[in-house]
Design an enzyme around this catalytic site. Structure first.
Site, PDB file in Angstrom:
ATOM      1  N   SER A  95      -3.663  -3.548  -1.017  1.00 61.23           N
ATOM      2  CA  SER A  95      -2.528  -4.419  -0.419  1.00 61.23           C
ATOM      3  C   SER A  95      -2.978  -5.736  -0.012  1.00 61.23           C
ATOM      4  O   SER A  95      -4.006  -5.781   0.815  1.00 61.23           O
ATOM      5  CB  SER A  95      -1.981  -3.479   0.683  1.00 61.23           C
ATOM      6  OG  SER A  95      -0.952  -4.175   1.205  1.00 61.23           O
ATOM      7  N   ALA A  96      -2.285  -6.763  -0.307  1.00 66.10           N
ATOM      8  CA  ALA A  96      -2.689  -8.041  -0.051  1.00 66.10           C
ATOM      9  C   ALA A  96      -2.961  -8.497   1.468  1.00 66.10           C
ATOM     10  O   ALA A  96      -3.745  -9.294   1.897  1.00 66.10           O
ATOM     11  CB  ALA A  96      -1.798  -9.113  -0.766  1.00 66.10           C
TER      12      ALA A  96
ATOM     13  N   GLN B  78      -8.311  -0.425   2.773  1.00 67.11           N
ATOM     14  CA  GLN B  78      -9.165  -1.087   3.873  1.00 67.11           C
ATOM     15  C   GLN B  78     -10.299  -1.511   3.290  1.00 67.11           C
ATOM     16  O   GLN B  78     -11.365  -1.951   4.133  1.00 67.11           O
ATOM     17  CB  GLN B  78      -9.279   0.031   5.001  1.00 67.11           C
ATOM     18  CG  GLN B  78      -8.053   0.162   5.883  1.00 67.11           C
ATOM     19  CD  GLN B  78      -7.960  -1.232   6.942  1.00 67.11           C
ATOM     20  OE1 GLN B  78      -8.841  -1.831   7.061  1.00 67.11           O
ATOM     21  NE2 GLN B  78      -6.796  -1.133   7.198  1.00 67.11           N
TER      22      GLN B  78
ATOM     23  N   GLY C 219       0.978  -1.356   0.213  1.00 67.06           N
ATOM     24  CA  GLY C 219       0.060  -0.065   0.133  1.00 67.06           C
ATOM     25  C   GLY C 219       0.787   1.078   0.075  1.00 67.06           C
ATOM     26  O   GLY C 219       0.589   2.126  -0.638  1.00 67.06           O
TER      27      GLY C 219
ATOM     28  N   ASN D  99      -8.597   4.146   7.574  1.00 67.01           N
ATOM     29  CA  ASN D  99      -7.893   2.889   8.433  1.00 67.01           C
ATOM     30  C   ASN D  99      -8.051   3.047   9.749  1.00 67.01           C
ATOM     31  O   ASN D  99      -8.004   1.917  10.719  1.00 67.01           O
ATOM     32  CB  ASN D  99      -6.505   2.706   8.128  1.00 67.01           C
ATOM     33  CG  ASN D  99      -5.825   3.881   7.891  1.00 67.01           C
ATOM     34  OD1 ASN D  99      -6.158   4.736   7.064  1.00 67.01           O
ATOM     35  ND2 ASN D  99      -4.733   3.989   8.749  1.00 67.01           N
TER      36      ASN D  99
ATOM     37  N   CYS E 186       0.885   8.513  17.251  1.00 69.78           N
ATOM     38  CA  CYS E 186       1.160   8.280  15.853  1.00 69.78           C
ATOM     39  C   CYS E 186       2.415   7.487  15.772  1.00 69.78           C
ATOM     40  O   CYS E 186       3.059   7.072  16.695  1.00 69.78           O
ATOM     41  CB  CYS E 186       1.476   9.795  15.012  1.00 69.78           C
ATOM     42  SG  CYS E 186       3.021  10.394  15.376  1.00 69.78           S
TER      43      CYS E 186
ATOM     44  N   THR F 298      12.749  -7.504  -9.488  1.00 73.37           N
ATOM     45  CA  THR F 298      12.415  -8.959  -9.998  1.00 73.37           C
ATOM     46  C   THR F 298      10.955  -9.206  -9.424  1.00 73.37           C
ATOM     47  O   THR F 298      10.725  -8.809  -8.222  1.00 73.37           O
ATOM     48  CB  THR F 298      13.302  -9.953  -9.351  1.00 73.37           C
ATOM     49  OG1 THR F 298      14.747  -9.631  -9.832  1.00 73.37           O
ATOM     50  CG2 THR F 298      13.052 -11.349  -9.706  1.00 73.37           C
TER      51      THR F 298
HETATM   52  C1  LIG Z   1      -2.486  -0.627   5.500  1.00 77.30           C
HETATM   53  C2  LIG Z   1      -2.853   0.454   4.880  1.00 77.30           C
HETATM   54  C3  LIG Z   1      -1.905   1.021   3.851  1.00 77.30           C
HETATM   55  C4  LIG Z   1      -0.359   0.645   3.693  1.00 77.30           C
HETATM   56  O1  LIG Z   1      -0.465  -0.429   3.124  1.00 77.30           O
HETATM   57  P1  LIG Z   1       0.986  -1.566   3.422  1.00 77.30           P
HETATM   58  O2  LIG Z   1       0.862  -2.691   2.438  1.00 77.30           O
HETATM   59  O3  LIG Z   1       0.957  -1.970   4.781  1.00 77.30           O
HETATM   60  O4  LIG Z   1       1.906  -0.628   2.789  1.00 77.30           O
HETATM   61  C5  LIG Z   1      -2.218   2.208   3.035  1.00 77.30           C
HETATM   62  N1  LIG Z   1      -3.489   2.482   3.181  1.00 77.30           N
HETATM   63  C6  LIG Z   1      -4.209   2.166   4.155  1.00 77.30           C
HETATM   64  C7  LIG Z   1      -5.933   2.841   4.187  1.00 77.30           C
HETATM   65  C8  LIG Z   1      -3.905   1.052   5.002  1.00 77.30           C
HETATM   66  O5  LIG Z   1      -4.893   0.461   5.866  1.00 77.30           O
END
Ligand SMILES: *Cc1c(COP(=O)(O)O)cnc(C)c1O
Length: 408
Positions: free
Chosen positions: A205-206, A185, A77, A157, A331, A243
């Site tokens: 993001s997986a 999210q 993400g 999030n 934070c 890669t």
């Molecule tokens: C977790 C999160 C990210 C970051 O993703 P990563 O794969 O952990 O770098 C970005 N945006 C939101 C809203 C998230 O919850």
């Protein structure tokens, strides 16, 4: 469903990450030790890896309503957000220097915007009001001739509130401004079809949907001009060097397929648990508020503020009792600055100190939720008794309990 690894612990932090599901793990395993080829190699190992990567890309593309040539694998993400912002900003600099976003995006997004500001871009941070939702009127009046990007998250999030992306898209289209959404999210909870949403870029993001950590995908609509963030080889159509992580791409495709296939079932289950959690927390623990409670939220995220005490103390005590949740107050830097998300909603600094996020994954049950509430009640009571901030004259009201507290 996953078996819980440590049966006596309750994981209430799926917004931070989720476990890899068994089926996802199984789908990935052949690509570590057997089919380990580099997708750029010309021999058969390489060609097999390239074919596997292609299948994963096609699957992800079709699941979000896009074309495979619009899917770019990234490391997650944070990379997607950086790429979308910096890639569009620098590519469109000749057209203008103005970006519109919200006041409560993910940290990575906030920081990338700050960097762009230092480089001469102007960023408008739309207010999100008490409810944690941007207003279309505000967006409309923020748009100028120089606006080159609108980037607003689909679901927040920290508090879970959902932003009106489809409406935002109509406005963005009218003004011919590209629209990015951070949908990290939202996967598994909301419809993330890029056509329905009407977005030009989307980040996922997986590891937030039972896939592996360290892989994400940026959807970039074909024809949109964007600069690359990571220079390197010919991977990702020369737009993102490094890669290819074939095993993780396979895992991400499998996890996305399951998240979308089981979405309705999971949403119903998680919503029930969340309703139960909120109902009990708010009625049984006095001086407690649910952040963004009047807005539409994704079902898994519930952020409560417990007045008079500090979230870190709640977190550590819950952890000792086997309950893992997140404090919403500090934070990432570990400073005592309250969350920019809560401040953006106008939550007072004092109240924000006691903010805890309980995020509910699909593997939890109603009795897990009851244990969480019972334990939180006990912890909050102990901490409030020790806190100098607790108004003494109110202590009766603060701890008075109607019924079930006896056994804890
Ligand atoms: C977790 C999160 C990210 C970051 O993703 P990563 O794969 O952990 O770098 C970005 N945006 C939101 C809203 C998230 O919850």
């Amino acid at each position: 469903m996953n078996k819980r690894i440590t049966t006596n612990k309750i994981y209430m932090d799926c917004a931070a990450t989720t476990p890899v599901s068994k089926s996802v793990f199984d789908a990935m395993t052949p690509y570590f030790m057997e089919e380990f080829g580099n997708a750029n190699s010309l021999h058969s190992f390489g060609r097999d890896a390239a074919a596997t990567l292609k299948t994963a890309r096609e699957k992800i593309a079709s699941l979000i309503g896009s074309h495979p040539s619009e899917i770019y694998f990234t490391s997650g993400g944070v990379e997607c957000l950086n790429w979308a912002l910096k890639g569009i900003a620098t590519a469109k600099r000749d057209k203008g220097n103005h970006i519109i976003t919200s006041a409560f995006e993910h940290h990575a997004h906030v920081k990338a915007c700050k960097t762009l500001e230092q480089e001469g871009f102007e960023v408008t941070y739309l207010p999100v009001y008490e409810n944690g939702v941007v207003k279309i009127e505000d967006l409309e009046s923020a748009i100028t001739e120089k606006t080159i990007l609108i980037s607003i998250m689909l679901a927040n999030n920290e508090i879970g509130t959902i932003q009106p992306i489809e409406e935002i898209s109509r406005l963005a289209k009218k003004h011919k401004i590209p629209l990015h959404t951070d949908a990290v999210q939202a996967v598994g909870s909301l419809d993330i079809n890029v056509k329905t949403l009407g977005v030009d870029l989307m980040s996922i993001s997986a590891h937030k949907f039972y896939g592996p950590k360290g892989i994400g995908a940026l959807f970039i609509r074909n024809g949109l001009k964007i600069n690359k963030l990571i220079e390197g080889g010919f991977q990702e159509r020369s737009m993102r060097g490094g890669t290819s992580n074939v095993a993780h791409a396979v895992g991400m495709a499998k996890a996305l397929e399951e998240a979308i296939k089981d979405r309705e079932k999971n949403v119903v289950h998680i919503q029930k648990l969340s309703d139960h959690l909120c109902q009990r927390m708010l009625s049984e623990i006095p001086s407690t508020t649910l952040v963004g409670q009047d807005a539409q939220r994704v079902p898994q995220i519930n952020n409560f503020c417990f007045d008079f005490i500090e979230a870190e103390s709640i977190l550590f005590r819950l952890d000792m009792e086997g309950i893992c949740a997140s404090s919403g107050s500090a934070c990432a830097s570990g400073s005592l600055e309250p969350s920019h998300v809560l401040l953006a909603l106008g939550v007072s600094i004092e109240r924000a100190q006691g903010s805890m996020r309980f995020s509910i994954n699909k593997n939890l049950t109603k009795s897990d939720i009851d244990k969480v509430v019972d334990t939180t009640k006990k912890v909050v009571k102990i901490l409030r008794e020790m806190s100098p901030l607790t108004p003494k004259e109110d202590s009766q009201t603060l701890f008075k309990d109607t019924s079930k507290s006896k056994q804890i």
